[in-house]
Design a protein around this motif. Sequence first.
Motif, short mmCIF file in Angstrom:
data_model
loop_
_atom_site.label_atom_id
_atom_site.label_comp_id
_atom_site.label_asym_id
_atom_site.label_seq_id
_atom_site.Cartn_x
_atom_site.Cartn_y
_atom_site.Cartn_z
N ILE A 156 20.41 -29.45 52.70
CA ILE A 156 21.23 -29.16 51.52
C ILE A 156 21.95 -27.82 51.71
O ILE A 156 23.13 -27.68 51.41
CB ILE A 156 20.39 -29.14 50.22
N PHE A 157 21.22 -26.83 52.24
CA PHE A 157 21.83 -25.52 52.48
C PHE A 157 22.87 -25.61 53.60
O PHE A 157 23.96 -25.05 53.49
CB PHE A 157 20.76 -24.49 52.85
N GLN A 158 22.55 -26.37 54.65
CA GLN A 158 23.46 -26.48 55.79
C GLN A 158 24.75 -27.21 55.43
O GLN A 158 25.79 -27.00 56.05
CB GLN A 158 22.76 -27.21 56.94
N SER A 159 24.67 -28.08 54.42
CA SER A 159 25.84 -28.90 54.09
C SER A 159 26.67 -28.30 52.96
O SER A 159 27.60 -28.92 52.47
CB SER A 159 25.38 -30.30 53.67
N GLY A 160 26.34 -27.07 52.53
CA GLY A 160 27.15 -26.43 51.51
C GLY A 160 26.38 -26.05 50.26
O GLY A 160 26.89 -25.36 49.39
N GLY A 161 25.15 -26.53 50.14
CA GLY A 161 24.27 -26.05 49.08
C GLY A 161 24.52 -26.61 47.69
O GLY A 161 24.28 -25.94 46.70
N ASN A 162 24.99 -27.86 47.59
CA ASN A 162 25.22 -28.45 46.26
C ASN A 162 23.96 -29.21 45.82
O ASN A 162 23.67 -30.28 46.35
CB ASN A 162 26.44 -29.39 46.30
N PRO A 163 23.23 -28.71 44.81
CA PRO A 163 21.98 -29.37 44.41
C PRO A 163 22.20 -30.60 43.54
O PRO A 163 21.27 -31.37 43.31
CB PRO A 163 21.27 -28.28 43.61
N GLY A 174 40.19 -36.76 58.62
CA GLY A 174 39.33 -37.83 58.11
C GLY A 174 37.87 -37.66 58.50
O GLY A 174 37.02 -38.42 58.06
N GLU A 175 37.59 -36.66 59.35
CA GLU A 175 36.21 -36.45 59.78
C GLU A 175 35.40 -35.75 58.70
O GLU A 175 35.93 -34.98 57.91
CB GLU A 175 36.19 -35.61 61.07
N ILE A 176 34.10 -36.02 58.69
CA ILE A 176 33.18 -35.34 57.78
C ILE A 176 32.16 -34.59 58.64
O ILE A 176 31.65 -35.14 59.62
CB ILE A 176 32.46 -36.34 56.85
N ASP A 177 31.87 -33.34 58.28
CA ASP A 177 30.91 -32.54 59.04
C ASP A 177 29.56 -33.26 59.08
O ASP A 177 29.11 -33.81 58.07
CB ASP A 177 30.73 -31.17 58.41
N GLU A 178 28.90 -33.20 60.24
CA GLU A 178 27.61 -33.89 60.42
C GLU A 178 26.55 -33.47 59.39
O GLU A 178 25.83 -34.33 58.88
CB GLU A 178 27.08 -33.67 61.85
N PRO A 179 26.43 -32.17 59.04
CA PRO A 179 25.43 -31.82 58.03
C PRO A 179 25.68 -32.49 56.67
O PRO A 179 24.74 -32.81 55.95
CB PRO A 179 25.55 -30.29 57.92
N VAL A 180 26.95 -32.73 56.35
CA VAL A 180 27.27 -33.38 55.07
C VAL A 180 26.84 -34.84 55.11
O VAL A 180 26.26 -35.36 54.15
CB VAL A 180 28.78 -33.24 54.75
N LEU A 181 27.10 -35.52 56.22
CA LEU A 181 26.63 -36.91 56.36
C LEU A 181 25.11 -36.96 56.33
O LEU A 181 24.52 -37.87 55.72
CB LEU A 181 27.16 -37.51 57.68
N ALA A 182 24.46 -35.98 56.95
CA ALA A 182 22.99 -35.93 56.94
C ALA A 182 22.48 -35.69 55.51
O ALA A 182 21.46 -36.25 55.11
CB ALA A 182 22.50 -34.83 57.87
N ALA A 183 23.21 -34.89 54.74
CA ALA A 183 22.82 -34.65 53.34
C ALA A 183 22.94 -35.93 52.52
O ALA A 183 22.09 -36.22 51.66
CB ALA A 183 23.68 -33.54 52.74
N ALA A 184 23.99 -36.71 52.78
CA ALA A 184 24.16 -38.00 52.08
C ALA A 184 23.00 -38.93 52.41
O ALA A 184 22.49 -39.65 51.54
CB ALA A 184 25.49 -38.63 52.46
N LYS A 185 22.58 -38.91 53.67
CA LYS A 185 21.46 -39.76 54.09
C LYS A 185 20.16 -39.30 53.42
O LYS A 185 19.36 -40.12 52.95
CB LYS A 185 21.31 -39.73 55.61
N HIS A 186 19.94 -37.99 53.36
CA HIS A 186 18.75 -37.48 52.69
C HIS A 186 18.76 -37.86 51.21
O HIS A 186 17.74 -38.30 50.67
CB HIS A 186 18.68 -35.95 52.84
N GLN A 187 19.91 -37.73 50.58
CA GLN A 187 20.03 -38.07 49.17
C GLN A 187 19.69 -39.55 48.93
O GLN A 187 18.96 -39.89 48.00
CB GLN A 187 21.44 -37.75 48.67
N ALA A 188 20.20 -40.41 49.79
CA ALA A 188 19.94 -41.85 49.65
C ALA A 188 18.45 -42.16 49.83
O ALA A 188 17.88 -42.94 49.06
CB ALA A 188 20.77 -42.63 50.66
#
Length: 203
Positions: A156-163, A174-188
């Motif tokens: 969450i911190f690595q992807s920008g810290g949005n709780p 059109g690319e998304i940073d890898e930490p953001v995709l990882a955050a989406a996976k964690h959220q799911a």
Amino acid sequence: MGNVKLSIVYYSSTGTNYKLSLAAAEAAKEAGAEVRLVRVNELAPESAIAGNPAWKAHVEATKDIPVATLDDLEWADALIFSTPTRFGNMTSQMKQFLDMTGGLWFQGKLANKVVSAMTSASNAHGGQEATILSLYTTMYHWGAIVVAPGYTDPIIFQSGGNPYGTSATAKDSGEIDEPVLAAAKHQAKRVVTIAEQLKRGQA
């Protein structure tokens, strides 16, 4: 009891929220969920879409993804919504879909569903938090159980810290940073886990 049933309901004009939703779907399936990935209906006039090559290309590329229906909400134990921000709020396409849920709400069929939300904007402070909170406002009325990621993982911190939910900064590439995709996976995965626990408890 069966697996957790998750509907991922998204709107995407040029692909960012589609990619967030794909990442979430992949992680949810890995966590054992049965997943429906659906897009809300496009309301923009064809002339507006045709005037933006990236938008037109994305509409063409995703035309086979099923359009979201109220059945996708009723069927699911858990729901993830993903929408770009428009002036700090959800898109009109997503709002129109949510505005059609009155019948399900009245019958109590949206109560106790586990829900979470993701978003994007073209810059880092472009209204992402307000957009996610605007989605959650609707879900509080449903009596749904909002499961935000909080700070439950270092990603969450690595992807920008949005709780409140994963938020991407949309890029021209059109690319998304890898930490953001990882955050989406964690959220799911978190949504599926909490929904599983709830389902087990109700059983």
